[in-house]
Design an enzyme around this catalytic site. Structure first.
Site, PDB file in Angstrom:
ATOM      1  N   ASN A  99      -1.999   6.837  -2.058  1.00 38.49           N
ATOM      2  CA  ASN A  99      -3.251   6.622  -1.253  1.00 38.49           C
ATOM      3  C   ASN A  99      -3.951   5.490  -2.047  1.00 38.49           C
ATOM      4  O   ASN A  99      -5.206   5.606  -2.153  1.00 38.49           O
ATOM      5  CB  ASN A  99      -4.007   8.020  -1.350  1.00 38.49           C
ATOM      6  CG  ASN A  99      -5.155   7.947  -0.236  1.00 38.49           C
ATOM      7  OD1 ASN A  99      -5.142   7.120   0.574  1.00 38.49           O
ATOM      8  ND2 ASN A  99      -6.551   8.485  -0.554  1.00 38.49           N
ATOM      9  N   HIS A 138       0.827  -1.258  -0.092  1.00 39.25           N
ATOM     10  CA  HIS A 138       0.017   0.168   0.158  1.00 39.25           C
ATOM     11  C   HIS A 138       0.780   1.237  -0.227  1.00 39.25           C
ATOM     12  O   HIS A 138       1.699   1.516   0.989  1.00 39.25           O
ATOM     13  CB  HIS A 138      -0.860  -0.123   1.182  1.00 39.25           C
ATOM     14  CG  HIS A 138      -1.807   1.207   1.205  1.00 39.25           C
ATOM     15  ND1 HIS A 138      -3.023   1.288   0.558  1.00 39.25           N
ATOM     16  CD2 HIS A 138      -1.736   2.447   1.513  1.00 39.25           C
ATOM     17  CE1 HIS A 138      -3.710   2.375   0.798  1.00 39.25           C
ATOM     18  NE2 HIS A 138      -2.908   3.040   1.509  1.00 39.25           N
ATOM     19  N   CYS A 139       0.736   1.904  -0.958  1.00 34.52           N
ATOM     20  CA  CYS A 139       1.519   3.123  -1.252  1.00 34.52           C
ATOM     21  C   CYS A 139       0.797   4.534  -0.758  1.00 34.52           C
ATOM     22  O   CYS A 139      -0.141   4.914  -1.208  1.00 34.52           O
ATOM     23  CB  CYS A 139       2.115   3.399  -2.704  1.00 34.52           C
ATOM     24  SG  CYS A 139       3.002   4.775  -2.800  1.00 34.52           S
ATOM     25  N   GLY A 140       1.286   5.095   0.548  1.00 38.08           N
ATOM     26  CA  GLY A 140       0.690   6.429   1.038  1.00 38.08           C
ATOM     27  C   GLY A 140       0.882   7.259   0.012  1.00 38.08           C
ATOM     28  O   GLY A 140       0.028   8.381   0.189  1.00 38.08           O
TER      29      GLY A 140
END
Length: 393
Positions: free
Chosen positions: A194, A189-191
Site C-alpha cells: 500500500n 506502486h506496490c499494492g
C-alpha cells in the site's frame, strides 16, 4: 492412493493458476492455454461477473461492484496488507500446531522453535518498514535537490512540470495517481505494501523479497527435516523392509514412504508445496528487481525504454519505406536506366535498418558498485544532499 493423486492434482492445478495469473502475459506463453487462462482470470471472469450482477440486481448492483473496484484498485487501501498478515500468520500458526510437537526431533533441536518465530518477526518488521516508509516524496522544499541529484537524459526524461503538484518534475520521478504525490526514482506502486517503491525504500523492498524467499526455504527444509525425523524415529523403512517384505531400494520404498507421509502428515506436505511455490515466485521477483538495481534502472524506466524503442523502430521503418518509395519513383521517372530490382531494394532497406540500430543509453548506469551503493545508501540520505538544501534555501 486416492488422497495421493488428489493432492498431486490439487498442486498442479494451483501451480497452473498461479503461473497463468502472474506470467500469462509473457511472450513465451502467447497462443498457449496459459495465456488464455490469464485473460480469463484478469479480464474475462470479472466481465462475466459484472454481467451476472447486472442481470440479477440491475444497475444498482453493478454500480456497487464498480464502487468496490474503485476503492480496491484505484485508491490506497490496506486490503492486500491485511491479506499478507493473514497469510503469514495463518501459515505460521498451522506450522506451530502441526509440527512443533515434533521439535526437538531427530534432526532439529529446540532452538528452531525460537528461530522460526524470530524469522517471521523479522519478515513482518521488513513488511511494516517498507509499507510505512517514505518512498522519496518530491515536494516544493526538496525539488531543487532532486533536480541536482538526477540530471535529465533528454531521451526518456525531459524538463517538464508535474501538472498535479505544480512543481518541476525531476528526472526519474513519477506522479503516483494512487498516492497522489511525486516520487523520486519511482519504481512502481506496490499494492501489497500500500505504498510506492521509490528512491528511499527500494532497499527495504529488496530486503523484504530476499528475506521472505529465505523464510520460505527455511520453512520448507525445516518441515522436511521434521518428516525425515518421524520416519527415522518410527523406523518406517525398517517396518516396510522387515515386516512387509519391500525391497530395500529407493525405487521400491519411495511409493510406500510417500503414501505414509500423505496419510499421516498431509498438512505438512501441503505446507511444503505452498512454501516451495511461493519461494520460486519470490526468487523470480527478487532476481528481476536486483537486476534493475544493479543496472540502475527502475520498473517505470523499463516501460519507458520499451515505448521509446518501439517508437524508434516505427520511425526507422517509416524512413526506410519513404526511401524505398522515393527510389521507385526515381526509377520510374528516369529514362534509359533499368529499374532497381526488388531484391536490391530489400537489401538496401535492411542495410538502412542495420545502420540506424537503436541503442539504449542509460546515463544513470555508472557501474555495479556505484549502482548498488545508490540503492543501499539513497541520494537523499547523504550529507551532500542535505548540504544542497542549505545552498538552495
Amino acid at each position: 492412493m486416492s488422497l495421493h493423486w488428489a493432492l498431486i492434482c490439487h498442486g498442479l492445478i494451483t501451480l497452473t493458476i498461479v503461473v497463468s495469473f502472474l506470467c500469462g502475459q509473457w511472450p513465451i506463453f502467447q497462443g498457449t492455454p496459459i495465456s488464455s487462462i490469464h485473460r480469463f482470470l484478469t479480464f474475462g471472469a470479472y466481465q462475466y461477473f459484472l454481467r451476472f450482477i447486472g442481470a440479477v440486481f440491475g444497475d444498482r448492483g453493478t454500480n456497487l461492484i464498480l464502487s468496490v473496484e474503485y476503492y480496491c484498485c484505484d485508491r490506497p487501501n490496506p486490503i492486500l496488507q491485511l491479506i499478507y498478515l493473514a497469510i503469514i500468520g495463518t501459515t505460521y500458526y498451522i506450522i506451530v500446531k502441526t509440527s512443533f510437537s515434533y521439535i526437538p526431533g531427530y534432526y532439529l533441536s529446540e532452538v528452531h522453535r525460537y528461530a522460526s518465530f524470530l524469522a517471521v518477526a523479522v519478515g513482518i518488521l521488513l513488511f511494516l518498514v517498507t509499507s510505512f516508509s517514505d518512498p522519496g516524496t518530491v515536494k516544493a522544499d526538496n525539488v531543487s535537490r532532486y533536480l541536482s541529484a538526477y540530471p535529465y537524459d533528454n531521451i526518456i526524461y525531459t524538463e517538464k512540470e508535474c501538472p498535479t503538484c505544480k512543481i518541476p518534475k525531476p528526472a526519474r520521478s513519477k506522479h503516483c495517481s494512487l498516492c497522489n504525490r511525486c516520487v523520486a526514482r519511482f519504481d512502481h506502486h506496490c499494492g501489497w505494501m500500500n505504498n510506492c517503491i521509490g528512491e528511499r525504500n527500494t532497499r527495504y523492498f529488496l530486503a523484504f523479497l530476499l528475506w521472505h524467499f529465505l523464510l520460505c526455504i527455511y520453512g520448507t527444509i525445516a518441515i522436511g527435516l521434521v518428516l525425515a525425523g518421524r520416519l527415522k524415529e518410527l523406523q518406517i523403512v525398517h517396518v516396510l523392509t522387515v515386516y512387509y517384505g519391500v525391497d530395500n531400494s529407493l525405487r521400491s520404498l519411495a511409493p510406500y514412504v510417500v503414501q505414509w507421509l500423505l496419510d499421516a502428515h498431509n498438512t505438512q506436505i501441503l505446507l511444503m508445496v505452498f512454501m516451495g511455490v511461493v519461494s520460486l515466485l519470490l526468487a523470480g521477483f527478487f532476481a528481476y528487481h536486483a537486476n534493475l538495481c544493479l543496472t540502475n534502472t527502475t520498473t517505470n524506466e523499463t516501460f519507458k525504454w520499451q515505448d521509446y524503442i518501439s517508437w524508434q523502430k516505427k520511425l526507422i521503418e517509416a524512413r526506410a519505406s519513404t526511401a524505398a518509395l522515393k527510389a521507385n519513383i526515381a526509377g520510374m521517372t528516369t529514362e534509359g536506366k533499368p529499374r532497381e530490382s526488388k531484391c536490391k531494394s530489400f537489401f538496401r532497406q535492411s542495410l538502412l535498418q542495420d545502420t540506424e540500430a537503436i541503442v539504449k543509453k542509460n546515463v544513470y548506469d555508472k557501474g555495479f558498485f556505484h549502482n548498488l551503493y545508490e540503492v543501499v545508501f539513497p541520494v537523499s540520505t547523504r550529507a551532500s544532499f542535505l548540504h544542497t538544501k542549505s545552498k538552495s534555501g
